[in-house]
Scaffold this motif. Structure first.
Motif, PDB file in Angstrom:
ATOM      1  N   ILE A 136       6.166 -28.186 -26.604  1.00 40.40           N
ATOM      2  CA  ILE A 136       6.441 -26.997 -27.397  1.00 40.40           C
ATOM      3  C   ILE A 136       7.691 -27.157 -28.244  1.00 40.40           C
ATOM      4  CG2 ILE A 136       6.750 -24.488 -27.231  1.00 40.40           C
ATOM      5  CD1 ILE A 136       5.436 -24.562 -24.563  1.00 40.40           C
ATOM      6  N   ASP A 137       8.383 -28.277 -28.164  1.00 42.02           N
ATOM      7  CA  ASP A 137       9.711 -28.458 -28.710  1.00 42.02           C
ATOM      8  C   ASP A 137       9.912 -27.917 -30.123  1.00 42.02           C
ATOM      9  OD1 ASP A 137       8.167 -30.446 -29.784  1.00 42.02           O
ATOM     10  OD2 ASP A 137       9.607 -32.051 -29.443  1.00 42.02           O
ATOM     11  N   VAL A 138       9.216 -28.417 -31.103  1.00 44.95           N
ATOM     12  CA  VAL A 138       9.488 -28.053 -32.482  1.00 44.95           C
ATOM     13  C   VAL A 138       9.072 -26.624 -32.795  1.00 44.95           C
ATOM     14  CG1 VAL A 138       9.005 -28.646 -34.890  1.00 44.95           C
ATOM     15  CG2 VAL A 138       9.321 -30.440 -33.200  1.00 44.95           C
ATOM     16  N   SER A 139       7.943 -26.199 -32.283  1.00 44.04           N
ATOM     17  CA  SER A 139       7.444 -24.870 -32.585  1.00 44.04           C
ATOM     18  C   SER A 139       8.313 -23.760 -32.013  1.00 44.04           C
ATOM     19  CB  SER A 139       6.023 -24.710 -32.066  1.00 44.04           C
ATOM     20  OG  SER A 139       5.180 -25.557 -32.791  1.00 44.04           O
ATOM     21  N   MET A 140       9.151 -24.073 -31.068  1.00 44.05           N
ATOM     22  CA  MET A 140      10.014 -23.051 -30.483  1.00 44.05           C
ATOM     23  C   MET A 140      11.002 -22.480 -31.496  1.00 44.05           C
ATOM     24  SD  MET A 140       9.991 -22.426 -27.132  1.00 44.05           S
ATOM     25  CE  MET A 140       9.492 -23.131 -25.617  1.00 44.05           C
ATOM     26  N   ASN A 141      11.279 -23.208 -32.575  1.00 49.92           N
ATOM     27  CA  ASN A 141      12.217 -22.707 -33.575  1.00 49.92           C
ATOM     28  C   ASN A 141      11.736 -21.402 -34.192  1.00 49.92           C
ATOM     29  OD1 ASN A 141      14.033 -24.807 -33.283  1.00 49.92           O
ATOM     30  ND2 ASN A 141      12.920 -26.096 -34.698  1.00 49.92           N
ATOM     31  N   VAL A 142      10.444 -21.152 -34.139  1.00 49.82           N
ATOM     32  CA  VAL A 142       9.900 -19.917 -34.685  1.00 49.82           C
ATOM     33  C   VAL A 142       9.391 -19.016 -33.568  1.00 49.82           C
ATOM     34  CG1 VAL A 142       9.329 -20.814 -36.962  1.00 49.82           C
ATOM     35  CG2 VAL A 142       7.670 -21.027 -35.122  1.00 49.82           C
ATOM     36  N   SER A 143       9.964 -19.173 -32.388  1.00 49.68           N
ATOM     37  CA  SER A 143       9.475 -18.416 -31.237  1.00 49.68           C
ATOM     38  C   SER A 143       9.618 -16.912 -31.420  1.00 49.68           C
ATOM     39  CB  SER A 143      10.178 -18.863 -29.959  1.00 49.68           C
ATOM     40  OG  SER A 143      11.557 -18.591 -30.039  1.00 49.68           O
TER      41      SER A 143
ATOM     42  N   LEU B 214       6.326 -16.079 -32.952  1.00 54.20           N
ATOM     43  CA  LEU B 214       5.123 -16.397 -32.191  1.00 54.20           C
ATOM     44  C   LEU B 214       5.291 -15.977 -30.741  1.00 54.20           C
ATOM     45  CD1 LEU B 214       4.300 -20.025 -33.317  1.00 54.20           C
ATOM     46  CD2 LEU B 214       3.053 -17.965 -33.892  1.00 54.20           C
ATOM     47  N   GLU B 215       4.326 -15.323 -30.220  1.00 58.17           N
ATOM     48  CA  GLU B 215       4.339 -15.013 -28.804  1.00 58.17           C
ATOM     49  C   GLU B 215       3.856 -16.236 -28.045  1.00 58.17           C
ATOM     50  OE1 GLU B 215       5.476 -12.322 -27.177  1.00 58.17           O
ATOM     51  OE2 GLU B 215       6.140 -11.667 -29.147  1.00 58.17           O
ATOM     52  N   TYR B 216       4.214 -16.305 -26.798  1.00 59.50           N
ATOM     53  CA  TYR B 216       3.865 -17.459 -25.980  1.00 59.50           C
ATOM     54  C   TYR B 216       2.372 -17.753 -26.005  1.00 59.50           C
ATOM     55  CZ  TYR B 216       3.129 -20.400 -21.957  1.00 59.50           C
ATOM     56  OH  TYR B 216       2.734 -21.417 -21.151  1.00 59.50           O
ATOM     57  N   SER B 217       1.542 -16.740 -25.871  1.00 59.50           N
ATOM     58  CA  SER B 217       0.098 -16.984 -25.822  1.00 59.50           C
ATOM     59  C   SER B 217      -0.410 -17.583 -27.125  1.00 59.50           C
ATOM     60  CB  SER B 217      -0.660 -15.701 -25.491  1.00 59.50           C
ATOM     61  OG  SER B 217      -0.404 -14.727 -26.473  1.00 59.50           O
TER      62      SER B 217
ATOM     63  N   ILE C 161      -2.120 -22.540 -30.001  1.00 61.93           N
ATOM     64  CA  ILE C 161      -1.915 -23.551 -31.044  1.00 61.93           C
ATOM     65  C   ILE C 161      -1.844 -24.933 -30.408  1.00 61.93           C
ATOM     66  CG2 ILE C 161      -0.227 -24.459 -32.702  1.00 61.93           C
ATOM     67  CD1 ILE C 161       0.402 -21.474 -33.381  1.00 61.93           C
ATOM     68  N   ILE C 162      -1.091 -25.038 -29.319  1.00 59.86           N
ATOM     69  CA  ILE C 162      -0.963 -26.321 -28.633  1.00 59.86           C
ATOM     70  C   ILE C 162      -2.320 -26.767 -28.105  1.00 59.86           C
ATOM     71  CG2 ILE C 162       0.028 -27.469 -26.614  1.00 59.86           C
ATOM     72  CD1 ILE C 162       2.526 -25.641 -27.111  1.00 59.86           C
TER      73      ILE C 162
ATOM     74  N   GLN D  46       5.095 -29.946 -35.970  1.00 62.11           N
ATOM     75  CA  GLN D  46       6.078 -29.877 -37.052  1.00 62.11           C
ATOM     76  C   GLN D  46       5.409 -29.377 -38.325  1.00 62.11           C
ATOM     77  OE1 GLN D  46       7.694 -33.847 -37.085  1.00 62.11           O
ATOM     78  NE2 GLN D  46       9.409 -33.267 -35.779  1.00 62.11           N
ATOM     79  N   LEU D  47       4.193 -29.877 -38.596  1.00 61.93           N
ATOM     80  CA  LEU D  47       3.450 -29.398 -39.763  1.00 61.93           C
ATOM     81  C   LEU D  47       3.122 -27.921 -39.613  1.00 61.93           C
ATOM     82  CD1 LEU D  47       0.984 -32.388 -40.287  1.00 61.93           C
ATOM     83  CD2 LEU D  47       2.941 -31.782 -41.720  1.00 61.93           C
ATOM     84  N   GLU D  48       2.695 -27.536 -38.411  1.00 65.56           N
ATOM     85  CA  GLU D  48       2.376 -26.133 -38.111  1.00 65.56           C
ATOM     86  C   GLU D  48       3.605 -25.256 -38.351  1.00 65.56           C
ATOM     87  OE1 GLU D  48      -0.483 -23.373 -36.777  1.00 65.56           O
ATOM     88  OE2 GLU D  48      -0.835 -25.490 -36.509  1.00 65.56           O
ATOM     89  N   GLU D  49       4.761 -25.731 -37.890  1.00 60.24           N
ATOM     90  CA  GLU D  49       6.001 -24.976 -38.054  1.00 60.24           C
ATOM     91  C   GLU D  49       6.334 -24.816 -39.525  1.00 60.24           C
ATOM     92  OE1 GLU D  49      10.565 -25.082 -36.489  1.00 60.24           O
ATOM     93  OE2 GLU D  49       9.634 -26.966 -37.042  1.00 60.24           O
ATOM     94  N   ALA D  50       6.164 -25.867 -40.312  1.00 59.77           N
ATOM     95  CA  ALA D  50       6.467 -25.798 -41.741  1.00 59.77           C
ATOM     96  C   ALA D  50       5.584 -24.755 -42.423  1.00 59.77           C
ATOM     97  CB  ALA D  50       6.273 -27.169 -42.392  1.00 59.77           C
ATOM     98  N   VAL D  51       4.306 -24.714 -42.060  1.00 57.69           N
ATOM     99  CA  VAL D  51       3.384 -23.730 -42.630  1.00 57.69           C
ATOM    100  C   VAL D  51       3.797 -22.319 -42.224  1.00 57.69           C
ATOM    101  CG1 VAL D  51       1.002 -22.869 -42.532  1.00 57.69           C
ATOM    102  CG2 VAL D  51       1.448 -25.313 -42.801  1.00 57.69           C
ATOM    103  N   ILE D  52       4.140 -22.133 -40.952  1.00 64.19           N
ATOM    104  CA  ILE D  52       4.538 -20.813 -40.455  1.00 64.19           C
ATOM    105  C   ILE D  52       5.815 -20.349 -41.150  1.00 64.19           C
ATOM    106  CG2 ILE D  52       5.390 -19.563 -38.424  1.00 64.19           C
ATOM    107  CD1 ILE D  52       3.414 -21.339 -36.791  1.00 64.19           C
TER     108      ILE D  52
END
Length: 189
Positions: A102-109, A112-115, A120-121, A176-182
């Motif tokens: 979950i490392d990179v996506s946590m920057n937009v936590s 995003l809710e955990y579920s 996504i993962i 990381q790509l997902e995070e950039a889009v979000i």
């Protein structure tokens, strides 16, 4: 199969307010759950609090929650508490990398809710090559050791490590790509 049957009996005992069943679950899983949390957070008191919260919640929900597999349920509960700890304390990216998947996506936590993050993962895990995905699922979702996986699949421990590393690299890149889009979507609104 014996372990699953034993866990079901313990869960049934808990539903009947049997304190001995709850103590047995605690004694069986608390140490391994603590080690799991400690490997991510590296702070004893926080990990102790997380484990305590997981077991308090387990007891509080014993009559309303339908748990089919206790061990994965408890690991998922710890993972959720670790996620909440990181989200609530707004830790740095270096701290978040300890979460592995979950490392990179946590920057937009905050967005995003955990579920949602978990889904996504799981979607990205489904895109892994079949063998890599199977090994990764055994490791991360079934909490099997590299040795257990190697024995089960009759391959070397190093082959298991290689496949897990391959999966983590794939997930990091795609997350990381997902995070950039979000982030782009958030900034556009």
């Amino acid at each position: 199969m014996k372990m699953i049957t034993e866990d079901i009996e313990l869960l049934n005992g808990m539903k009947e307010d049997n304190n001995a069943s709850f103590r047995a679950v605690y004694e069986k899983y608390s140490k391994v759950l603590f080690v799991y949390a400690f490997n991510i957070i590296k702070e004893r008191t926080i990990c102790e609090d997380i484990i305590q919260e997981v077991f308090i919640s387990l007891w509080a929900k014993r009559k309303t929650t339908n748990i089919s597999a206790l061990k994965p349920y408890l690991f998922q509960a710890v993972k959720f508490q670790v996620f909440n700890h990181f989200r609530n304390n707004k830790l740095s990216t270096e701290d978040l990398t300890r979460l592995n998947i979950i490392d990179v996506s946590m920057n937009v936590s905050g967005e995003l809710e955990y579920s949602e993050l978990n889904q996504i993962i799981r979607d990205h895990v489904a895109k892994l090559p079949k063998r890599c995905r199977h090994i990764f699922v055994l490791s991360r979702y079934h909490h099997k050791s590299n040795k257990e996986i190697a024995e089960e699949l009759q391959i070397s421990v190093q082959a298991v490590k290689n496949q897990i590393s391959k999966a983590l690299a794939f997930l990091r890149n795609h997350l990381q790509l997902e995070e950039a889009v979000i982030i782009s979507l958030i900034l556009l609104h």
